[in-house]
Design a protein around this motif. Structure first.
Motif, mmCIF file in Angstrom:
data_model
loop_
_atom_site.group_PDB
_atom_site.id
_atom_site.type_symbol
_atom_site.label_atom_id
_atom_site.label_comp_id
_atom_site.label_asym_id
_atom_site.label_seq_id
_atom_site.Cartn_x
_atom_site.Cartn_y
_atom_site.Cartn_z
ATOM 1 N N TYR A 34 -17.173 15.745 18.139
ATOM 2 C CA TYR A 34 -16.426 16.842 19.145
ATOM 3 C C TYR A 34 -16.147 17.224 19.987
ATOM 4 N N LYS A 35 -15.813 17.169 21.229
ATOM 5 C CA LYS A 35 -15.923 17.614 22.411
ATOM 6 C C LYS A 35 -15.432 18.858 22.698
ATOM 7 N N VAL A 36 -15.794 19.821 23.138
ATOM 8 C CA VAL A 36 -14.924 20.661 23.984
ATOM 9 C C VAL A 36 -14.637 21.595 24.982
ATOM 10 N N LEU A 37 -13.180 21.264 24.974
ATOM 11 C CA LEU A 37 -12.852 20.679 26.511
ATOM 12 C C LEU A 37 -12.660 21.966 27.584
ATOM 13 N N MET A 38 -12.842 22.108 28.837
ATOM 14 C CA MET A 38 -12.018 23.767 29.457
ATOM 15 C C MET A 38 -11.213 23.325 30.112
ATOM 16 N N LEU A 39 -9.963 24.047 30.154
ATOM 17 C CA LEU A 39 -8.641 23.695 31.494
ATOM 18 C C LEU A 39 -8.645 24.850 32.595
ATOM 19 N N ASN A 40 -8.574 23.937 33.027
ATOM 20 C CA ASN A 40 -8.497 24.596 34.535
ATOM 21 C C ASN A 40 -7.110 25.509 34.750
ATOM 22 N N ASP A 41 -6.901 26.935 34.611
ATOM 23 C CA ASP A 41 -6.004 27.529 35.778
ATOM 24 C C ASP A 41 -5.690 28.454 36.582
ATOM 25 N N ASP A 42 -4.530 28.814 37.521
ATOM 26 C CA ASP A 42 -4.908 29.361 39.274
ATOM 27 C C ASP A 42 -4.925 30.826 38.585
ATOM 28 N N TYR A 43 -5.344 31.512 36.992
ATOM 29 C CA TYR A 43 -5.797 32.796 37.000
ATOM 30 C C TYR A 43 -6.587 33.237 36.175
ATOM 31 N N THR A 44 -6.765 32.145 35.462
ATOM 32 C CA THR A 44 -7.967 33.014 35.076
ATOM 33 C C THR A 44 -9.797 33.406 35.725
ATOM 34 N N PRO A 45 -10.422 34.317 36.497
ATOM 35 C CA PRO A 45 -11.243 34.952 37.194
ATOM 36 C C PRO A 45 -12.003 33.924 36.836
ATOM 37 N N MET A 46 -12.533 33.189 38.255
ATOM 38 C CA MET A 46 -14.287 32.390 37.561
ATOM 39 C C MET A 46 -15.367 32.752 36.975
ATOM 40 N N GLU A 47 -15.057 34.384 37.518
ATOM 41 C CA GLU A 47 -16.318 35.145 37.075
ATOM 42 C C GLU A 47 -16.572 34.836 35.264
ATOM 43 N N PHE A 48 -15.303 34.993 34.929
ATOM 44 C CA PHE A 48 -14.420 35.072 33.800
ATOM 45 C C PHE A 48 -15.171 33.765 32.610
ATOM 46 N N VAL A 49 -15.021 33.093 33.350
ATOM 47 C CA VAL A 49 -14.923 31.368 32.991
ATOM 48 C C VAL A 49 -16.539 31.278 32.696
ATOM 49 N N VAL A 50 -17.245 32.121 34.208
ATOM 50 C CA VAL A 50 -18.932 31.970 34.065
ATOM 51 C C VAL A 50 -19.585 33.041 32.513
ATOM 52 N N HIS A 51 -18.354 33.277 32.536
ATOM 53 C CA HIS A 51 -19.619 34.675 31.120
ATOM 54 C C HIS A 51 -18.958 33.751 30.326
ATOM 55 N N VAL A 52 -17.709 33.295 29.876
ATOM 56 C CA VAL A 52 -17.482 32.791 28.723
ATOM 57 C C VAL A 52 -18.755 31.304 28.242
ATOM 58 N N LEU A 53 -18.883 31.130 29.998
ATOM 59 C CA LEU A 53 -19.828 29.488 29.540
ATOM 60 C C LEU A 53 -20.962 30.555 28.654
ATOM 61 N N GLU A 54 -21.300 31.223 29.330
ATOM 62 C CA GLU A 54 -23.047 32.107 29.389
ATOM 63 C C GLU A 54 -23.119 32.389 27.520
ATOM 64 N N ARG A 55 -21.942 33.017 27.247
ATOM 65 C CA ARG A 55 -21.654 34.003 25.680
ATOM 66 C C ARG A 55 -21.808 32.357 24.416
ATOM 67 N N PHE A 56 -20.865 31.847 25.203
ATOM 68 C CA PHE A 56 -20.757 30.806 23.754
ATOM 69 C C PHE A 56 -21.293 30.009 23.717
ATOM 70 N N PHE A 57 -21.687 29.574 24.576
ATOM 71 C CA PHE A 57 -22.336 27.651 24.948
ATOM 72 C C PHE A 57 -23.854 27.673 25.496
ATOM 73 N N GLY A 58 -23.906 29.239 25.404
ATOM 74 C CA GLY A 58 -26.050 29.386 25.584
ATOM 75 C C GLY A 58 -26.415 28.613 27.397
ATOM 76 N N MET A 59 -25.519 28.697 28.181
ATOM 77 C CA MET A 59 -25.717 28.075 29.248
ATOM 78 C C MET A 59 -26.488 29.336 30.424
ATOM 79 N N ASN A 60 -27.272 28.911 30.635
ATOM 80 C CA ASN A 60 -27.966 30.077 31.608
ATOM 81 C C ASN A 60 -26.702 29.998 33.214
ATOM 82 N N HIS A 61 -27.263 30.525 33.868
ATOM 83 C CA HIS A 61 -25.724 31.388 34.515
ATOM 84 C C HIS A 61 -26.011 29.939 35.880
ATOM 85 N N ALA A 62 -27.519 29.542 35.847
ATOM 86 C CA ALA A 62 -26.768 28.393 37.693
ATOM 87 C C ALA A 62 -25.304 27.354 35.822
#
Length: 112
Positions: A34-62
């Motif tokens: 299963y693909k996990v998909l993230m959807l854009n919205d006009d309100y969530t800060p970009m920094e929060f999205v980066v934090h979520v990707l790092e924390r829950f998906f094990g990505m580095n900052h880049a």
């Protein structure tokens, strides 16, 4: 149900029989991914999205920054591919974190 094959080896009674029992298994299909998909919205800060990707998906900052930009520009991005249970857990973790921080970030999953 298993299928059993009995193989006989040996030349006759005087040498004795050597029997080997081999279990043959039916081919099993791999579970669907299963693909996990993230959807854009006009309100969530970009920094929060980066934090979520790092924390829950094990990505580095880049990596997280690159995916966040893809979500922002294209409206949606695949952030990982997992078994059903893991994908479901990742979606729940993202949605819970977004709710706790009062962001409307949406994350979903679909069969690959």
């Amino acid at each position: 149900m298993s299928e059993w094959t009995h193989i006989m080896a040996g030349k006759g009674d005087d040498e004795g029989d050597t029997s080997v029992i081999v279990q043959t298994r039916p081919k099993t299909k791999r579970p669907p991914l299963y693909k996990v998909l993230m959807l854009n919205d006009d309100y969530t800060p970009m920094e929060f999205v980066v934090h979520v990707l790092e924390r829950f998906f094990g990505m580095n900052h880049a990596q997280a920054f690159e995916i966040m930009l893809t979500v922002h520009k294209k409206g949606i991005a695949v952030v990982g591919v997992f078994s059903h249970e893991i994908a479901e857990t990742k979606v729940a973790q993202v949605m819970d974190a977004a709710r706790r921080h009062q962001h409307p970030l949406q994350c979903t999953m679909e069969r690959e």
